[in-house]
Write a protein that holds these residues in place. Structure first.
Motif, PDB file in Angstrom:
ATOM      1  N   PHE A 196      50.132  60.650  53.735  1.00 44.14           N
ATOM      2  CA  PHE A 196      50.862  59.472  54.186  1.00 44.14           C
ATOM      3  C   PHE A 196      51.061  58.459  53.061  1.00 44.14           C
ATOM      4  CE2 PHE A 196      51.261  57.373  58.651  1.00 44.14           C
ATOM      5  CZ  PHE A 196      52.620  57.290  58.462  1.00 44.14           C
ATOM      6  N   GLY A 197      50.599  58.804  51.875  1.00 46.85           N
ATOM      7  CA  GLY A 197      50.785  57.895  50.748  1.00 46.85           C
ATOM      8  C   GLY A 197      51.319  58.649  49.548  1.00 46.85           C
ATOM      9  N   HIS A 198      52.242  59.572  49.813  1.00 42.61           N
ATOM     10  CA  HIS A 198      52.678  60.473  48.741  1.00 42.61           C
ATOM     11  C   HIS A 198      53.376  59.728  47.610  1.00 42.61           C
ATOM     12  CE1 HIS A 198      52.571  64.551  47.575  1.00 42.61           C
ATOM     13  NE2 HIS A 198      53.865  64.702  47.464  1.00 42.61           N
ATOM     14  N   ALA A 199      53.881  58.540  47.888  1.00 41.73           N
ATOM     15  CA  ALA A 199      54.560  57.757  46.851  1.00 41.73           C
ATOM     16  C   ALA A 199      53.609  57.395  45.719  1.00 41.73           C
ATOM     17  CB  ALA A 199      55.158  56.493  47.447  1.00 41.73           C
ATOM     18  N   MET A 200      52.287  57.474  45.957  1.00 45.53           N
ATOM     19  CA  MET A 200      51.380  57.114  44.861  1.00 45.53           C
ATOM     20  C   MET A 200      51.580  58.013  43.648  1.00 45.53           C
ATOM     21  SD  MET A 200      47.623  58.342  46.180  1.00 45.53           S
ATOM     22  CE  MET A 200      47.548  59.451  47.572  1.00 45.53           C
ATOM     23  N   PHE A 201      51.897  59.295  43.899  1.00 49.93           N
ATOM     24  CA  PHE A 201      52.094  60.205  42.771  1.00 49.93           C
ATOM     25  C   PHE A 201      53.457  59.964  42.128  1.00 49.93           C
ATOM     26  CE2 PHE A 201      49.507  62.576  45.955  1.00 49.93           C
ATOM     27  CZ  PHE A 201      48.292  62.439  45.293  1.00 49.93           C
ATOM     28  N   PHE A 202      54.441  59.712  42.971  1.00 49.30           N
ATOM     29  CA  PHE A 202      55.800  59.464  42.490  1.00 49.30           C
ATOM     30  C   PHE A 202      55.843  58.169  41.673  1.00 49.30           C
ATOM     31  CE2 PHE A 202      60.108  57.723  43.403  1.00 49.30           C
ATOM     32  CZ  PHE A 202      60.873  58.762  42.910  1.00 49.30           C
ATOM     33  N   GLY A 203      55.317  57.102  42.266  1.00 52.98           N
ATOM     34  CA  GLY A 203      55.372  55.792  41.614  1.00 52.98           C
ATOM     35  C   GLY A 203      54.524  55.731  40.359  1.00 52.98           C
ATOM     36  N   LEU A 257      45.301  63.414  39.211  1.00 52.18           N
ATOM     37  CA  LEU A 257      45.130  62.416  40.276  1.00 52.18           C
ATOM     38  C   LEU A 257      45.105  63.092  41.649  1.00 52.18           C
ATOM     39  CD1 LEU A 257      44.940  59.463  41.179  1.00 52.18           C
ATOM     40  CD2 LEU A 257      47.438  59.367  41.177  1.00 52.18           C
ATOM     41  N   GLY A 258      46.011  64.055  41.830  1.00 57.53           N
ATOM     42  CA  GLY A 258      46.058  64.787  43.097  1.00 57.53           C
ATOM     43  C   GLY A 258      44.747  65.513  43.362  1.00 57.53           C
ATOM     44  N   TRP A 259      44.192  66.068  42.307  1.00 54.95           N
ATOM     45  CA  TRP A 259      42.923  66.782  42.427  1.00 54.95           C
ATOM     46  C   TRP A 259      41.825  65.820  42.863  1.00 54.95           C
ATOM     47  CZ3 TRP A 259      38.541  66.591  38.967  1.00 54.95           C
ATOM     48  CH2 TRP A 259      37.582  67.569  39.214  1.00 54.95           C
ATOM     49  N   LEU A 260      41.806  64.631  42.235  1.00 53.73           N
ATOM     50  CA  LEU A 260      40.793  63.631  42.608  1.00 53.73           C
ATOM     51  C   LEU A 260      40.957  63.198  44.065  1.00 53.73           C
ATOM     52  CD1 LEU A 260      40.735  61.374  39.413  1.00 53.73           C
ATOM     53  CD2 LEU A 260      38.914  62.863  40.248  1.00 53.73           C
ATOM     54  N   VAL A 261      42.209  62.938  44.451  1.00 50.24           N
ATOM     55  CA  VAL A 261      42.466  62.541  45.839  1.00 50.24           C
ATOM     56  C   VAL A 261      42.005  63.660  46.775  1.00 50.24           C
ATOM     57  CG1 VAL A 261      44.274  62.028  47.524  1.00 50.24           C
ATOM     58  CG2 VAL A 261      44.357  60.995  45.261  1.00 50.24           C
ATOM     59  N   GLY A 262      42.265  64.897  46.367  1.00 47.40           N
ATOM     60  CA  GLY A 262      41.852  66.042  47.175  1.00 47.40           C
ATOM     61  C   GLY A 262      40.346  66.101  47.353  1.00 47.40           C
ATOM     62  N   LEU A 263      39.618  65.798  46.280  1.00 50.85           N
ATOM     63  CA  LEU A 263      38.153  65.831  46.355  1.00 50.85           C
ATOM     64  C   LEU A 263      37.653  64.875  47.443  1.00 50.85           C
ATOM     65  CD1 LEU A 263      36.858  65.957  42.673  1.00 50.85           C
ATOM     66  CD2 LEU A 263      37.066  67.804  44.336  1.00 50.85           C
ATOM     67  N   ILE A 264      38.323  63.737  47.560  1.00 55.22           N
ATOM     68  CA  ILE A 264      37.884  62.752  48.538  1.00 55.22           C
ATOM     69  C   ILE A 264      38.355  63.108  49.947  1.00 55.22           C
ATOM     70  CG2 ILE A 264      38.048  60.319  49.219  1.00 55.22           C
ATOM     71  CD1 ILE A 264      38.586  59.665  46.285  1.00 55.22           C
ATOM     72  N   SER A 265      39.569  63.627  50.029  1.00 50.59           N
ATOM     73  CA  SER A 265      40.205  63.689  51.349  1.00 50.59           C
ATOM     74  C   SER A 265      40.296  65.072  51.975  1.00 50.59           C
ATOM     75  CB  SER A 265      41.617  63.103  51.242  1.00 50.59           C
ATOM     76  OG  SER A 265      42.363  63.862  50.316  1.00 50.59           O
ATOM     77  N   ALA A 266      40.192  66.130  51.169  1.00 54.00           N
ATOM     78  CA  ALA A 266      40.544  67.459  51.699  1.00 54.00           C
ATOM     79  C   ALA A 266      39.573  67.952  52.767  1.00 54.00           C
ATOM     80  CB  ALA A 266      40.626  68.478  50.575  1.00 54.00           C
ATOM     81  N   PHE A 295      43.160  62.850  57.255  1.00 52.19           N
ATOM     82  CA  PHE A 295      43.742  63.056  55.933  1.00 52.19           C
ATOM     83  C   PHE A 295      44.906  62.080  55.737  1.00 52.19           C
ATOM     84  CE2 PHE A 295      46.741  65.043  53.033  1.00 52.19           C
ATOM     85  CZ  PHE A 295      45.917  65.392  51.981  1.00 52.19           C
ATOM     86  N   ALA A 296      45.720  61.925  56.761  1.00 51.85           N
ATOM     87  CA  ALA A 296      46.870  61.006  56.665  1.00 51.85           C
ATOM     88  C   ALA A 296      46.400  59.585  56.384  1.00 51.85           C
ATOM     89  CB  ALA A 296      47.677  61.055  57.965  1.00 51.85           C
ATOM     90  N   MET A 297      45.394  59.136  57.129  1.00 52.14           N
ATOM     91  CA  MET A 297      44.957  57.753  56.971  1.00 52.14           C
ATOM     92  C   MET A 297      44.274  57.525  55.634  1.00 52.14           C
ATOM     93  SD  MET A 297      43.771  57.131  60.881  1.00 52.14           S
ATOM     94  CE  MET A 297      43.424  55.401  60.732  1.00 52.14           C
ATOM     95  N   ILE A 298      43.511  58.513  55.197  1.00 54.06           N
ATOM     96  CA  ILE A 298      42.800  58.358  53.928  1.00 54.06           C
ATOM     97  C   ILE A 298      43.788  58.331  52.766  1.00 54.06           C
ATOM     98  CG2 ILE A 298      41.200  59.475  52.347  1.00 54.06           C
ATOM     99  CD1 ILE A 298      39.843  60.583  54.972  1.00 54.06           C
ATOM    100  N   THR A 299      44.769  59.227  52.787  1.00 52.65           N
ATOM    101  CA  THR A 299      45.723  59.232  51.677  1.00 52.65           C
ATOM    102  C   THR A 299      46.541  57.940  51.671  1.00 52.65           C
ATOM    103  OG1 THR A 299      47.153  60.594  53.084  1.00 52.65           O
ATOM    104  CG2 THR A 299      45.942  61.713  51.344  1.00 52.65           C
ATOM    105  N   LEU A 300      46.834  57.425  52.858  1.00 52.28           N
ATOM    106  CA  LEU A 300      47.537  56.143  52.920  1.00 52.28           C
ATOM    107  C   LEU A 300      46.704  55.042  52.264  1.00 52.28           C
ATOM    108  CD1 LEU A 300      49.782  54.281  53.944  1.00 52.28           C
ATOM    109  CD2 LEU A 300      48.535  54.074  56.085  1.00 52.28           C
TER     110      LEU A 300
END
Lengths: 308, 234, 294
Positions: A51-58, A89-98, A105-110
């Motif tokens: 739910f926060g995919h723009a973090m990678f884009f931005g 960064l995606g890998w780190l986010v994955g470690l926390i949220s996967a 998962f949606a709320m955490i990524t947001l």
């Protein structure tokens, strides 16, 4: 056979398009096609709503822009380094949220994306509310000039095609099979001895890399990177694109991206109505056409052939 | 011969794409205790769930006390006077024993008063403040049966009350069920445990692959154990 | 480094944290109730909070109904809007992946905020405090109204918690949270209960909006920034945990206040840092019991 004809026709259209349509608009479409595909990899194939995919884009836009402006990197290196760093960064986010499925998962990524938003707001190199401006279009391989809109268009086109081909290979690989199996029945995949969490982390890593690449391309196209690129608004738009086109289909999010970019371009003059129309269409898709345009079309063709 | 209280005709039920019942037909008469017997996956539990309206889709006819149930929703079916005790017992972990016991509302006159329930199921009396799921399996089963008796329903659907319980507890449950029958409840019981079923039931409906293949009275069951055992695959 | 931080500043920020925490607690409480029973992540919660503030404003400006009336009317109006939303856009999605209902409420936010901006513009509108003046506490000046907000929201949170933990209705809700079809088989109209639960949670958001109107500017976007904080609070507290949502709400408000004293640059980040740490240490939430984890 028809498939190759279709691809050939598409290739011709893509090659001659910039002579008829404003190249910046075309490049925007291409960037969002790559970005939407990266989102599709997560939600469409792995069942993960980021739910926060723009973090990678931005963030990708900032990093790519900074590498070209302050780092003096050639454009292809800037893109590559951006994609790799966003993959990290995606890998780190994955470690926390996967570990968490579905809604969590949606709320955490947001929340993580919001964290990164505030972090970048404070970081000195982003220039806060002003954004990173006057990003140069560095030479390709340090020698080929791509500063004109037309030449940059062909570069962005080539990279986008490669990125989408890469995406296609991922989802049609054994890895992609496992992802789909996790989406459909995580418990069963686990009972077969796989660790779903690892696959999700890898999917997030790959997806983040692609999204970062899209962001870096966007920075080179508009020559500016701003906080808006990683705002929640962009995260919402990309969900809309993927859903409208059809999740879990290769072409769906690509079509969705093109449509929404064009729609936004047209609706810009309507001010607030743009948002209301977008929300209404979005709601209609969720309630009535959950397969999306391409998904519904495929279902229609399947019904036709089944009857014939 | 009395009119049946429950008359099921050509009942079909689906879970998504897969069909679980393929045209079940049988009756239950007032005051009777009927068991549904058959192998695992034959459709016994699904039959109870279909009566209760807890399956995604069902067709055919379920006539209860003159009312057609197939068009009704679960809570409306309950209000016609049917109570359901599921296989997994469904004791709520966020409620204590007393809360679990008094959760079902009184829908009709004729239900058993709480004080009477506690007299009838004395094990529960001592554990009223415990978390529902901290009870033993047998106690949970008692609680699951006890709580549906207060609603005023006179027709009970019990799904495998003996499952997973020690023989001595099964015997106790059997005693309770016989007592309920004596109190005038009509009971439809799903049961795999034949020796348990034959001690409590009047009639046995044999289910196979989602249809009724045979109906036996208790004496027929006694006389022809061999045939029944082939049905059950034991 | 603590030498130059005055006790006044500390206590003052703690109090501000407590006031913010009151809003966090009330809003995340509603979100947790909704998630707990109908498994909808109500992304429209912030927009519904905003609607509460606007209803209060319109009641005052057009009907002359003062704050104290709005305190009762606005939550009912917003709750009714919530009920209509549940019936039209959430009910059809009930048996699908919960992601769809999340996205549906997200789409609703776009529509609601867009319409409100069209009608009222983007600038904040003032709402006069119904309790002007205040009291000098020695370390700071406490406006009466803010004190009222802290007390009132605490009462609302405790009352709601008691309603769910101690009443018959509450036991229906808790049981339906675990096994809705079994509760329905007892003759309880669970689908209606679900719609009303959503309406109740939304009404709480509306009530929060009325409380906020005299403190913050009333504007169409007042809910959207708050929303993400509330999400983080619910994640930290454990999804669907009522008590967790309330306690975490206050906790986050206070921590945020303290960060403003010691490290002002990071005050926006504090919540998310806590969330990430909490997720690593207690993946199911700080206040979740092992059984409520899924």
């Amino acid at each position: 056979m028809t498939r190759y004809l279709l691809l050939a026709a598409l290739a011709v259209v893509a090659l001659i398009a910039p002579f008829f349509v404003y190249p910046i608009l075309l490049m925007t479409i291409l960037c969002f096609m790559v970005f939407a595909s990266s989102f599709n990899l997560l939600l469409g194939y792995a069942g993960l709503l980021c739910f926060g995919h723009a973090m990678f884009f931005g963030t990708g836009a900032y990093i790519g822009g900074w590498l070209m402006k302050e780092g003096g990197l050639s454009i292809e290196l800037a893109f590559l380094v951006t994609a790799l760093s966003m993959a990290v960064l995606g890998w780190l986010v994955g470690l926390i949220s996967a570990r968490r499925g579905g809604i969590q998962f949606a709320m955490i990524t947001l929340a993580i994306s919001q964290f990164i938003y505030f972090l970048l707001l404070r970081a000195p190199f982003t220039h806060g509310e002003d954004g990173l401006q006057r990003i140069p279009r560095s030479d390709l391989f340090g020698v080929v000039d791509v500063s004109s809109n037309l030449s940059l268009y062909y570069l962005v086109l080539a990279i986008s095609v490669a990125a989408i081909w890469f995406f296609y290979r991922i989802v049609h690989s054994p890895f992609g099979e496992v992802l789909r199996a996790i989406r459909d029945n995580e418990g069963r995949v686990e009972s077969l001895g796989f660790v779903p969490e690892r696959f999700k982390i890898v999917a997030l890593t790959l997806s983040a890399g692609l999204a970062g690449l899209a962001g870096a391309m966007k920075a080179s196209v508009f020559q500016i990177a701003t906080l808006h690129d990683l705002s929640f608004h962009v995260s919402g738009t990309i969900i809309f694109m993927a859903l409208l086109g059809g999740l879990g289909t290769l072409a769906g999010p690509i079509v969705g991206a093109a449509l929404i970019v064009l729609l936004t371009d047209h609706l810009a003059q309507f001010g607030e109505w743009a948002l209301i129309i977008q929300g209404s269409v979005f709601l209609a898709v969720i309630l009535f056409f959950r397969k999306g345009l391409v998904g519904e079309l495929q279902a229609f063709v399947k019904r036709r052939t089944a009857r014939a | 011969m009395t009119e049946p209280l429950l008359k099921i005709q050509n009942l079909e039920a689906w879970y998504g794409e897969s069909k679980a019942l393929h045209g079940m037909s049988f009756d239950v008469r007032p005051g009777e205790l009927v068991t549904l017997i058959g192998r695992n996956g034959a459709g016994k539990s699904t039959t109870l769930r279909s009566i209760m309206g807890i399956v995604p889709k069902r067709t055919g006819s379920i006539l209860f006390d003159g009312t057609e149930l197939t068009g009704k929703r679960t809570f409306q079916i309950a209000r016609t006077g049917i109570a359901y005790c599921p296989e997994e017992r469904a004791i709520f972990s966020s409620l204590n024993v007393a809360e679990n016991l008094t959760l079902p509302p009184v829908l009709k006159a004729g239900g058993i008063a709480d004080s009477e329930l506690l007299r009838q199921f004395p094990n529960l009396q001592r554990r009223l403040k415990s978390q529902g799921t901290k009870l033993s399996g047998g106690e949970q089963q008692m609680l699951a049966i006890a709580r549906i008796l207060r609603t005023g329903a006179r027709f009970l659907l019990l799904d495998e009350p003996s499952e997973g319980l020690a023989p001595v507890v099964v015997k106790e449950i059997g005693e309770q069920i016989r007592q309920l029958k004596a109190q005038g409840f009509t009971i439809l019981l799903v049961e795999q445990n034949l020796s348990f079923a034959r001690k409590v039931a009047d009639r046995h409906v044999v289910v196979e692959n989602g249809v009724v293949v045979d109906t036996l009275t208790n004496s027929e069951l006694e006389a022809d154990m061999a045939r029944v055992k082939t049905y059950l695959g034991v | 480094m603590f030498d130059h931080i005055s006790i006044q500043l500390l206590l003052g920020q703690l109090l501000i944290g407590l006031i913010n925490g009151s809003f966090y607690a009330m809003l995340s409480l509603g979100l947790a109730i909704i998630f707990g029973l109908i498994h909808v992540v109500n992304f429209a919660h912030g927009a519904q909070y905003m609607l509460g503030a606007f209803v209060a404003l319109l009641l005052l400006n057009h009907l002359g109904i003062p704050y104290w009336g709005a305190l009762f009317i606005a939550p009912v109006v917003v709750g009714a809007i919530g009920y209509a939303m549940e019936r039209t856009i959430l009910k059809p999605l009930r048996n699908l992946d919960h992601l769809y209902s999340l996205l549906a409420t997200f789409a609703a936010v776009l529509i609601i905020e867009g319409l409100m901006r069209l009608e009222f513009g983007s600038t904040g509108l003032p709402y006069a405090s119904p309790l002007p003046g205040g009291i000098n506490l020695g370390f700071m000046f406490l406006p009466w109204y803010r004190g009222w907000v802290v007390v009132f929201s605490l009462v609302v949170c405790i009352a709601t918690w008691l309603l769910i933990e101690k009443t018959k209705l509450g036991s229906y809700l808790r049981a339906a949270n675990e096994r809705p079809e079994i509760v329905e088989s007892f003759g309880i109209n669970v689908p209606l209960m679900m719609s009303l639960t959503y309406a109740f949670g939304v009404g709480l958001a509306g009530l929060g909006g009325v409380l906020a109107a005299p403190i913050y500017q009333v504007s169409p976007s007042m809910g959207s920034n708050l929303m993400i904080v509330i999400f983080a609070v619910v994640v930290i507290g454990g999804m669907g945990s009522i008590l967790g949502a309330i306690l975490t709400g206050y906790l986050i408000g206070i921590v945020e206040g303290l960060t403003k004293v010691f490290y002002p640059e990071a005050s926006n980040l504090a919540i998310f840092v806590i969330m990430i740490i909490a997720l690593i240490l207690r993946p199911n939430g700080l206040f979740s019991s092992p059984e409520s984890s899924r």
